[in-house]
Design a protein around this motif. Structure first.
Motif, short mmCIF file in Angstrom:
data_model
loop_
_atom_site.label_atom_id
_atom_site.label_comp_id
_atom_site.label_asym_id
_atom_site.label_seq_id
_atom_site.Cartn_x
_atom_site.Cartn_y
_atom_site.Cartn_z
N GLN A 119 -3.63 -8.01 5.34
CA GLN A 119 -4.12 -8.35 4.01
C GLN A 119 -5.49 -7.70 3.75
O GLN A 119 -5.72 -7.11 2.70
N SER A 143 -6.56 -4.83 1.04
CA SER A 143 -7.57 -5.05 0.01
C SER A 143 -8.62 -3.94 0.05
O SER A 143 -9.16 -3.53 -0.97
N VAL A 190 0.49 -6.87 -2.31
CA VAL A 190 0.28 -7.38 -0.95
C VAL A 190 1.34 -8.42 -0.63
O VAL A 190 1.94 -8.41 0.45
N ARG A 191 1.60 -9.30 -1.61
CA ARG A 191 2.64 -10.32 -1.40
C ARG A 191 3.99 -9.68 -1.10
O ARG A 191 4.69 -10.11 -0.19
#
Lengths: 338, 505
Positions: A295, A299, A308-309
């Motif tokens: 994650q 970012s 990202v999900r």
């Protein structure tokens, strides 16, 4: 062929099979972990800057705490969906007590007590009504506890505790680049691993997860063990609430949303079986860091949160199917050998 | 027509680390009932799985009606007319009898299931078996004996010519077993060849015309039933003489450790009173369904009683859970070792130490070295057929699983041990081993309560015998007083009394 049969001798030294050891799930996970680290390091020169890296690790360890107790729940064939709601409820009471008394220490104690009581409440319902599944009960309390927090807070936020320096330092303070919280988390994880894999309590959890009836017949106090694990789950949520408050200094009623899903994802990625009775804490630990750093890395690359999900969801599906494929291949290999 | 409908020559089967079958032969004639005998783990089950196509042999040949065949899957074997009825019924409890009978070979037309035709045919099959249930009944509502009838009907629905019965009588009462004998005779008379596996010698003498014995994965001999004697058979199965089947030690009974007074659970049992003294082996017998297991489960804290008192070591105790019971010194070996007794996914070492794990722990931390040392010792004492402590419990045969369960009680410091059907589905050799352990435990001062339906072991091992019928204790006999007839009379006393009352009214 007549006469007394030879008394059978049973080997009791553990087998030393290096190949199967290296085929273990944790090693594949470790490879994935290093893959993520190398990718991140190549993509962004900022990734390996120790200060940034640890700041980010600190933030996902607030959620990682919850994954530790979720490991115990899954190990026993249970699930605790209410963790995120306990975090927000405990954090809310922390804020309220702090603002009412001015003592953040009293607030911390309240958060821990409230968390533990919420968890014990789950556990009590479950052992009083043995037919109920923890998924349903904790789904109910998940809504209940968050509802309580929403009722107390409304649209407002409670906070201001970061003005107390030592409390803000729970999250911020470091030895060199290494935060105290990181060290605390590692120590806690080690304790969780030790209890799970080396103690009678851990063995009892494995037994209950593998076959609850057989565990009961073997004289294990199943109710007591379940109550303890759910209460512990609530208590750790209280710790998570404290760390959240120390990190942000502001609590709204949406705090902790999705913690349960993320914790379950980390556990499953770490090799925990949702059916209970199988898994290892080191595996979950590697999974916590793999997901967290993935994650973070994304970012840094400015990937938007929705993407990202998608990536993490896809990763989870791939990994879980891989576990299955691995098992099938493993079976084939032993068959061929035979 | 060739002499044998089914012939196996030099069949071998290897599993990782185990040679399950070592060049065995087997011949089945048309229209015969052929008993296959051997200890647990002798290779009978593996042979069955090869005949039914579940496993493929690593060596040897199979001939069906004189022609060499290869069954690649259970489907192949089924198409060739082979059907098997297993000891543990493998059914779908939530589906109807019809659905269970036709599972996997439903009648279809244009892709639609022909329910009417299937119900009709299922009902017809049930009627040919003279069974007392209907095709539309739910499988889960039937008794074990009735469920077995469904399995037989299923075999008939596939027009099987070779029917394998794997310990079908293990879970049946005497009457139900007699019923099964008649049906098996009928199957034979209708031209089917039957392979019958059982640990009960009486099944074999009653049914079989020929007997084949396996031992340690090898073929020993095949004989006509007339040439078979108990001694010869045991010798062939075990490979040695068994000195004594019931090694009952003479023990002076000590003080009373268990006293149960008027224990009742409404609708299940009523006014149960019994006692047990140190060193005593107390039998509890009766017909299946008399409430024996239920009483024991109440003593063990699984279901609370409505009324009654339990005294352990002279103190009145309240037992709310098995962990309570074991803390107070009362343990229980369940009848259902597969689901309640052992954790099948675990290795045998951990299974053995589970109830007494805290004894290998300091401050809650398990000392795995001493745990393994003790587990090894215990596993060897009960002579478990396993290579290492790390073999999974699921890899053992039923009898060896039972030995593991028995090994557990050897570590404990219990005052009272309840053994519910301790030798169910266990071969002669293992039985003798279990009896020997019972004797040893009694000698150490434990009181043992053995629940059993097997008359020989009740008569052979017990100092005192309680007989139950329909939830009540109908009699208590000492070892000297007891014999088969008196026990049976007491076991059916209630029913007889009621019949008498109805007559007098």
């Amino acid at each position: 062929m007549t006469g007394q049969r030879q008394k059978r001798v049973i080997e009791h030294n553990p087998p030393r099979d290096f190949k199967s050891r290296f085929m273990r799930w944790e090693f594949l996970l470790l490879a994935l972990f290093f893959g993520v680290v190398i990718m991140n390091a190549n993509m962004s020169p900022n990734f390996l800057v120790a200060h940034h890296l640890f700041t980010n690790i600190n933030t996902f360890l607030v959620r990682g705490l919850v994954a530790l107790t979720m490991t115990y729940c899954l190990l026993m064939g249970e699930i605790d969906l209410s963790v995120g709601s306990i975090v927000v409820f405990a954090a809310t009471t922390l804020g309220i007590v702090f603002n009412a008394t001015g003592s953040v220490f009293l607030g911390m104690v309240t958060a821990l007590v409230v968390g533990g009581l919420c968890g014990a409440f789950n556990g009590l319902i479950l052992i009083k009504f043995k037919e109920l599944h923890s998924m349903i009960v904790t789904l109910g309390t998940m809504i209940l506890f968050r509802g309580l927090a929403e009722r107390i807070l409304g649209a407002e936020a409670t906070g201001g505790m970061r003005s107390v320096t030592w409390f803000a330092n729970l999250f911020d303070a470091r030895i060199g680049p290494v935060p105290y919280f990181f060290i605390f988390f590692c120590a806690l994880a080690a304790a969780f691993a030790f209890v799970m894999h080396r103690t009678t309590f851990g063995r009892h959890m494995f037994a209950i997860g593998a076959n609850r009836t057989a565990a009961e017949y073997a004289g294990i106090n199943v109710s007591k063990t379940r109550l303890k694990v759910f209460a512990l789950s609530g208590l750790i949520c209280g710790v998570s609430a404290i760390m959240f408050a120390s990190w942000t200094g502001s609590i709204r009623s949406n705090v902790g949303e999705g913690y349960e899903i993320e914790a379950i994802a980390m556990c499953v990625l770490g090799g925990m079986s949702t059916a209970g009775g199988k898994g290892s804490l080191p595996g979950v630990l590697i999974a916590i860091f793999t997901v967290g750093l993935l994650q973070f890395g994304m970012s840094l690359m400015n990937v938007n949160p929705q993407t990202v999900r998608i990536i993490i969801g896809a990763l989870l599906i791939i990994v879980v199917t891989m576990q299955n494929i691995r098992r099938i291949i493993g079976k084939k290999i032993t068959q061929v050998k035979a | 027509m060739p002499e044998y409908v089914l012939e196996l020559r030099g069949i071998s089967k290897l599993f990782p680390g185990v040679k399950a079958l070592d060049g065995v032969d087997f011949q089945l004639r048309a229209g015969e009932i052929h008993a296959l005998m051997g200890e647990n783990g002798a290779g009978k089950s593996t042979l069955i799985k090869i005949i039914t196509g579940v496993h493929q042999p690593d060596g040897g040949e199979i001939y069906l009606d004189g022609k060499k065949v290869l069954f690649k899957s259970p489907r192949d074997a089924g198409a060739a007319g082979v059907a098997a009825i297993y000891q543990h019924v493998t059914s779908y409890p939530h589906l109807s009898v019809t659905e269970n009978i036709f599972m996997g070979h439903e009648k279809r037309k244009h892709g639609l299931i022909q329910w009417g035709a299937m119900h009709k045919e299922a009902q017809a099959l049930i009627e040919t078996l003279d069974a007392d249930f209907k095709a539309i009944d739910l499988m889960g509502h039937l008794s074990v004996a009735q469920q077995q009838m469904v399995e037989i009907a299923k075999a008939l629905s596939t027009n099987a010519r070779i029917i394998i019965m794997d310990e079908p009588t293990a879970a049946l009462t005497r009457n139900e077993a007699n019923r099964l004998y008649e049906i098996t005779d009928k199957l034979r008379d209708d031209g089917a060849a039957v392979i019958f596996i059982s640990h009960r010698f009486e099944d074999m003498y009653r049914l079989a015309s020929r007997v084949t014995v396996y031992r340690d994965s090898r073929y020993i001999w095949t004989r006509d039933i007339g040439d078979v004697t108990d001694g010869g058979l045991i010798h062939a199965m075990v490979g040695r003489e068994l000195n004594e089947l019931f090694p009952k030690p003479e023990i002076e009974a000590g003080e009373e450790v268990l006293r149960v007074e008027e224990l009742s659970l409404s609708g299940v049992f009523k006014d149960i009173s019994l006692t047990a003294r140190r060193g005593e082996i107390v039998g509890v017998t009766g017909l299946v369904g008399a409430g024996r297991t239920e009483v024991m489960e109440t003593l063990f804290g699984l279901t609370p009683p409505d009324s009654g008192k339990i005294h352990l070591n002279g103190r009145k105790v309240s037992i709310y859970s098995p962990s309570d019971a074991m803390k107070q010194g009362l343990g229980m070996l369940t009848e259902d070792r597969q689901h309640k007794g052992l954790i099948l996914d675990w290795d045998i070492g951990r299974n053995i130490t589970l109830p007494e794990l805290s004894r290998f722990a300091k401050m809650g931390v398990v000392d795995e070295n001493s745990e393994r040392t003790i587990a090894k010792e215990l596993a060897e004492r009960v002579d478990t057929k396993a290579k290492t402590l790390f073999d999974l419990a699921s890899s053992l045969s039923g009898g060896n699983q039972q030995k593991v369960a028995v090994a557990r009680s050897l570590t404990s410091k219990l005052d009272v041990l309840i053994m519910d059907e301790p030798t169910k589905g266990v071969d002669v050799g293992a039985k003798a081993a279990i009896y020997e352990i019972m004797g040893e435990l009694a000698k150490q001062g434990m009181a043992i309560i053995m629940v059993s339906s097997e008359m020989p072991e009740i008569l052979g091992m017990c100092d005192r015998i309680y007989i139950m019928c329909e939830g009540r204790v109908t009699g208590e006999l000492s070892r000297a007083e007891a014999n088969g007839e008196r026990i049976l009379a007491l076991a059916m006393k209630k029913a007889a009394q009621q019949a008498g009352q109805e007559v007098s009214q």
